[in-house]
Scaffold this motif. Sequence first.
Motif, short mmCIF file in Angstrom:
data_model
loop_
_atom_site.label_atom_id
_atom_site.label_comp_id
_atom_site.label_asym_id
_atom_site.label_seq_id
_atom_site.Cartn_x
_atom_site.Cartn_y
_atom_site.Cartn_z
N LYS A 169 0.83 -1.22 0.00
CA LYS A 169 0.00 0.00 0.00
C LYS A 169 0.86 1.26 0.00
O LYS A 169 1.96 1.26 0.55
CB LYS A 169 -0.90 0.04 1.25
CG LYS A 169 -1.80 -1.18 1.38
CD LYS A 169 -2.73 -1.36 0.21
CE LYS A 169 -3.60 -2.58 0.32
NZ LYS A 169 -4.05 -3.07 -0.98
N VAL A 201 0.51 5.12 1.21
CA VAL A 201 -0.33 6.05 1.97
C VAL A 201 0.26 7.46 1.91
O VAL A 201 -0.30 8.35 1.28
CB VAL A 201 -0.51 5.56 3.42
CG1 VAL A 201 -1.31 6.58 4.23
CG2 VAL A 201 -1.22 4.21 3.43
N CYS A 202 1.42 7.66 2.53
CA CYS A 202 1.99 9.03 2.52
C CYS A 202 2.80 9.30 1.25
O CYS A 202 2.89 10.42 0.81
CB CYS A 202 2.87 9.24 3.75
SG CYS A 202 4.42 8.30 3.67
N ASN A 203 3.37 8.25 0.68
CA ASN A 203 4.24 8.37 -0.50
C ASN A 203 5.44 9.27 -0.23
O ASN A 203 5.99 9.87 -1.14
CB ASN A 203 3.43 8.92 -1.69
CG ASN A 203 4.01 8.47 -3.02
OD1 ASN A 203 4.81 7.52 -3.06
ND2 ASN A 203 3.66 9.13 -4.09
N GLY A 262 7.87 8.34 2.50
CA GLY A 262 8.81 7.69 3.42
C GLY A 262 8.54 8.02 4.87
O GLY A 262 9.47 8.12 5.67
N GLU A 263 7.28 8.18 5.25
CA GLU A 263 6.99 8.56 6.63
C GLU A 263 6.12 7.58 7.39
O GLU A 263 6.14 7.56 8.62
CB GLU A 263 6.33 9.95 6.66
CG GLU A 263 7.34 11.04 6.40
CD GLU A 263 6.70 12.40 6.22
OE1 GLU A 263 5.47 12.50 6.37
OE2 GLU A 263 7.44 13.33 5.91
N CYS A 264 5.31 6.79 6.69
CA CYS A 264 4.31 5.99 7.43
C CYS A 264 4.59 4.49 7.44
O CYS A 264 4.06 3.77 8.28
CB CYS A 264 2.92 6.23 6.85
SG CYS A 264 2.68 5.45 5.24
N GLY A 265 5.39 4.00 6.51
CA GLY A 265 5.74 2.58 6.49
C GLY A 265 4.71 1.67 5.84
O GLY A 265 4.93 0.46 5.77
N ALA A 266 3.62 2.22 5.34
CA ALA A 266 2.58 1.36 4.74
C ALA A 266 3.11 0.57 3.55
O ALA A 266 2.62 -0.51 3.24
CB ALA A 266 1.39 2.21 4.30
N CYS A 267 4.12 1.12 2.88
CA CYS A 267 4.63 0.51 1.65
C CYS A 267 5.81 -0.42 1.90
O CYS A 267 6.51 -0.80 0.95
CB CYS A 267 5.07 1.64 0.72
SG CYS A 267 6.41 2.60 1.49
N CYS A 308 8.09 3.27 -1.33
CA CYS A 308 7.70 4.53 -1.99
C CYS A 308 8.88 5.49 -2.02
O CYS A 308 8.85 6.50 -2.68
CB CYS A 308 6.55 5.21 -1.26
SG CYS A 308 7.02 6.01 0.30
S1 FES Z 1 3.66 5.15 1.74
FE1 FES Z 1 4.24 6.01 3.62
S2 FES Z 1 6.32 5.41 3.81
FE2 FES Z 1 5.75 4.76 1.84
#
Ligand code: FES
Length: 199
Positions: A82, A84-86, A88-93, A105
């Motif tokens: 996934k 989410v932030c695109n 490098g802040e949330c870790g979803a990817c 991302c």
């Molecule tokens: S989408 Fe948030 S760190 Fe990659």
Amino acid sequence: MKSKDISRRKFIKNLGGGVIGAGVVLSHKPLKAEDQPAKDENKQNLARLNLTVNGKKVSLDIEPQTTLAQMLREKLKLTGTKVVCNHGECGACTVLLDGRPVYSCHMLALDAEGKEVITIEGLMEGEKLQPIQEAFVKHDGLQCGFCTPGQIMAAQGILNKNPRPDRLEIMEGMSGNICRCAAYPKILESAIAAAEKAE
Ligand code: FES
Ligand code: FES
């Protein structure tokens, strides 16, 4: 996006100016090379990428600015990862690159040349879930599930490094993965359970 809007606007404006008739005339006129650059230029700008994704060798031509997340989701259709932030802040990817968690991302796909990428789709062995996946199911380590693939990959990355991490190690290792539903207690419980199950 901006340039798309501009060209769309131009296109509509030109239509209003009666360019349909002109189009008929132009269609008989051979296009000069400089009139048709976009497609060929794009082709020239592609770069060849070779890597292994979920155990399979992959070779494809991509635009150099393509991120690893874009390549996985858009080229290989591995949408379990996934974005989410695109930023490098949330870790979803999070995916595993040579066994270590990375924000997909936040890195260029070309930087994964020759490496091995594992996504959430690649964790399963056939129909069999990995212990970390089973633990998330058993301990309810999710709510909306949007951050879950990233959480699981981050947890798997910790287990790859140390199959018996302690609570603190898990908390530190997963501190880069944000959950907007704040399912942290259950996420942590799941990761600890998987670590306790490790041989
Ligand atoms: S989408 Fe948030 S760190 Fe990659
Ligand atoms: S479960 Fe919803 S963002 Fe984490």
